[in-house]
Design a protein around this motif. Structure first.
Motif, short mmCIF file in Angstrom:
data_model
loop_
_atom_site.label_atom_id
_atom_site.label_comp_id
_atom_site.label_asym_id
_atom_site.label_seq_id
_atom_site.Cartn_x
_atom_site.Cartn_y
_atom_site.Cartn_z
N LEU A 95 0.84 -1.20 0.00
CA LEU A 95 0.00 0.00 0.00
C LEU A 95 0.87 1.26 0.00
CD1 LEU A 95 -3.08 0.38 0.02
CD2 LEU A 95 -2.93 0.78 2.48
N ASN A 96 1.92 1.25 0.83
CA ASN A 96 2.83 2.40 0.88
C ASN A 96 3.53 2.61 -0.46
OD1 ASN A 96 2.17 2.43 3.62
ND2 ASN A 96 4.24 2.97 4.24
N THR A 97 4.00 1.51 -1.07
CA THR A 97 4.73 1.65 -2.33
C THR A 97 3.82 2.15 -3.45
OG1 THR A 97 4.37 -0.69 -2.84
CG2 THR A 97 6.43 -0.11 -1.75
N THR A 98 2.58 1.67 -3.45
CA THR A 98 1.64 2.13 -4.47
C THR A 98 1.37 3.62 -4.33
OG1 THR A 98 0.58 -0.05 -4.40
CG2 THR A 98 -0.61 1.70 -5.52
N ALA A 99 1.23 4.07 -3.08
CA ALA A 99 1.00 5.49 -2.83
C ALA A 99 2.21 6.32 -3.28
CB ALA A 99 0.71 5.72 -1.35
N LEU A 100 3.41 5.86 -2.96
CA LEU A 100 4.62 6.60 -3.35
C LEU A 100 4.80 6.62 -4.86
CD1 LEU A 100 7.14 5.37 -0.62
CD2 LEU A 100 6.22 7.68 -0.88
N TYR A 101 4.33 5.57 -5.54
CA TYR A 101 4.49 5.49 -6.99
C TYR A 101 3.76 6.63 -7.70
CZ TYR A 101 4.87 3.33 -11.61
OH TYR A 101 5.17 3.08 -12.93
N MET A 136 -4.34 8.38 -4.70
CA MET A 136 -4.28 7.90 -3.32
C MET A 136 -5.69 7.66 -2.77
SD MET A 136 -1.08 10.00 -1.65
CE MET A 136 -1.16 9.08 -0.13
N TRP A 137 -6.67 8.44 -3.23
CA TRP A 137 -8.05 8.23 -2.79
C TRP A 137 -8.53 6.85 -3.23
CZ3 TRP A 137 -11.06 11.69 0.00
CH2 TRP A 137 -12.41 11.35 0.14
N VAL A 138 -8.14 6.46 -4.46
CA VAL A 138 -8.50 5.13 -4.96
C VAL A 138 -7.76 4.05 -4.18
CG1 VAL A 138 -8.43 3.57 -6.95
CG2 VAL A 138 -9.02 5.98 -7.28
N ILE A 139 -6.46 4.25 -3.97
CA ILE A 139 -5.63 3.26 -3.28
C ILE A 139 -6.16 2.97 -1.87
CG2 ILE A 139 -3.33 2.83 -2.31
CD1 ILE A 139 -2.27 4.57 -4.67
N PHE A 140 -6.53 4.05 -1.16
CA PHE A 140 -6.97 3.91 0.23
C PHE A 140 -8.50 3.84 0.35
CE2 PHE A 140 -2.73 5.76 0.61
CZ PHE A 140 -2.16 4.90 1.53
N LYS A 141 -9.16 3.65 -0.82
CA LYS A 141 -10.61 3.42 -0.85
C LYS A 141 -11.41 4.54 -0.18
CE LYS A 141 -10.26 -1.60 -1.13
NZ LYS A 141 -8.83 -1.62 -1.47
N GLY A 142 -10.92 5.76 -0.32
CA GLY A 142 -11.63 6.92 0.18
C GLY A 142 -11.61 7.09 1.67
N THR A 146 -7.08 6.70 6.96
CA THR A 146 -5.97 5.83 6.56
C THR A 146 -4.92 6.61 5.79
OG1 THR A 146 -7.53 3.99 6.40
CG2 THR A 146 -5.38 3.69 5.38
N ILE A 147 -5.37 7.54 4.95
CA ILE A 147 -4.43 8.37 4.19
C ILE A 147 -3.55 9.18 5.13
CG2 ILE A 147 -4.22 10.29 2.56
CD1 ILE A 147 -6.78 9.30 1.21
N PHE A 148 -4.18 9.82 6.12
CA PHE A 148 -3.41 10.66 7.05
C PHE A 148 -2.56 9.82 8.01
CE2 PHE A 148 -6.70 13.95 6.05
CZ PHE A 148 -5.82 14.91 5.57
N ALA A 149 -2.92 8.55 8.15
CA ALA A 149 -2.16 7.67 9.04
C ALA A 149 -0.94 7.07 8.35
CB ALA A 149 -3.05 6.55 9.57
#
Length: 300
Positions: A95-101, A136-142, A146-149
């Protein structure tokens, strides 16, 4: 020229779809053999599939000697990305790597400024911000909490280095290509990737372990070799020369949305309504960035 640009953008979407599909195939192959060995098989399969085209056409075959040194440099950036990804996943999450990508488009724009003096306008910064937020909204399902964490560790720093390398891959293609045979350069890039991955396997003392591959796994390996490696590399090198690295990398924002779409079509997974805004934002940002990048080029 208009038709050429439209075709290039269509190819960019197709390439992004191929890459999105690679996440599904890679998930099916996860844990079966070492990731570096899997990547080596991807490159070898792509080389074997492309060899008849290159070796039977004299102009492509004769260009190999000239483009091989350049292709080894280009493929090094690609290989470093995979190595950083494998290293990062030892201590961080997918999840972290996808967000960083999703930072790759902005990193590419920064490198374009450094090497090509392409300015980054306020409109472009808005597009990058919009695309990153949407992806990131898609990755973390809105889930805003979780995004801020999201917290970063040493593994994330390794992957961030990999993101710079992926951006460098696009920059290197734009810089080193000087009108030679594009198919020959792609072929040599794939050979270079196989060489670098083989050297890594030798260095870490990791066997290929082909015997662990099940019959049902070969479909996914074939997909990774042909669509996610060969065809994607062919398309990327072609459209990067036509559109430039900034526009091509902008399509990264659409990758999470396309993964969700493929899961819906191929696996029957439902698309949760909370991620709709992220999908819409990602698509808008991708095409908005194409527009502001074009305007920027016209005004310079």
């Amino acid at each position: 020229m208009v038709m050429t640009n439209l075709t290039s953008h269509g190819l960019a979407i197709l390439m992004t779809l191929f890459i999105a599909g690679s996440f599904l195939s890679a998930a099916e192959l996860s844990g079966i053999i070492h990731p570096v060995a899997l990547t080596l098989l991807r490159f070898i399969g792509a080389v074997i599939a492309f060899s008849p085209v290159i070796l039977t056409i004299p102009k492509h075959r004769s260009a190999i000697k000239k483009v091989l040194p350049k292709s080894l440099i280009i493929s090094l950036f690609y290989s470093v990305f995979f190595l950083c990804m494998f290293k990062s996943l030892e201590t961080t999450t997918a999840l972290n790597t996808t967000a960083l990508y999703t930072l790759v488009p902005f990193i590419t724009a920064v490198l374009c400024f450094v090497f090509f003096r392409e300015t980054i306008s306020g409109y472009m910064l808005n597009a990058y911000t919009m695309g990153t937020v949407g992806a990131m909204w898609v990755i973390f399902k809105g889930d805003i909490n979780t995004i801020f964490a999201l917290s970063l560790n040493n593994g994330d720093l390794y992957f961030l280095m990999g993101c710079f390398s992926m951006a460098g891959f696009s920059i290197a293609m734009k810089t080193l290509y000087q009108g030679e045979s594009m198919p020959a350069m792609v072929f040599c890039t794939l050979i270079g990737g196989a060489i670098w991955m083989a050297l890594v396997l030798i260095f870490i003392g990791q066997p290929l372990e082909i015997d662990k591959i099940r019959e049902t796994d070969y479909f996914h390996i074939l997909y990774l070799a042909l669509f996610a490696t060969l065809f994607s590399t062919l398309i990327m090198q072609k459209i990067t020369v036509q559109l430039g690295p900034t526009k091509v990398m902008a399509y990264v924002f659409m990758t999470p949305a396309l993964v969700i779409l493929l899961q819906f079509v191929l696996q029957g997974q439902s698309i949760n309504s909370p991620i709709y805004p992220g999908i819409i934002l990602s698509v808008i940002a991708t095409f908005y960035l194409q527009k502001v990048s074009t305007n920027k080029v016209k005004s310079t």
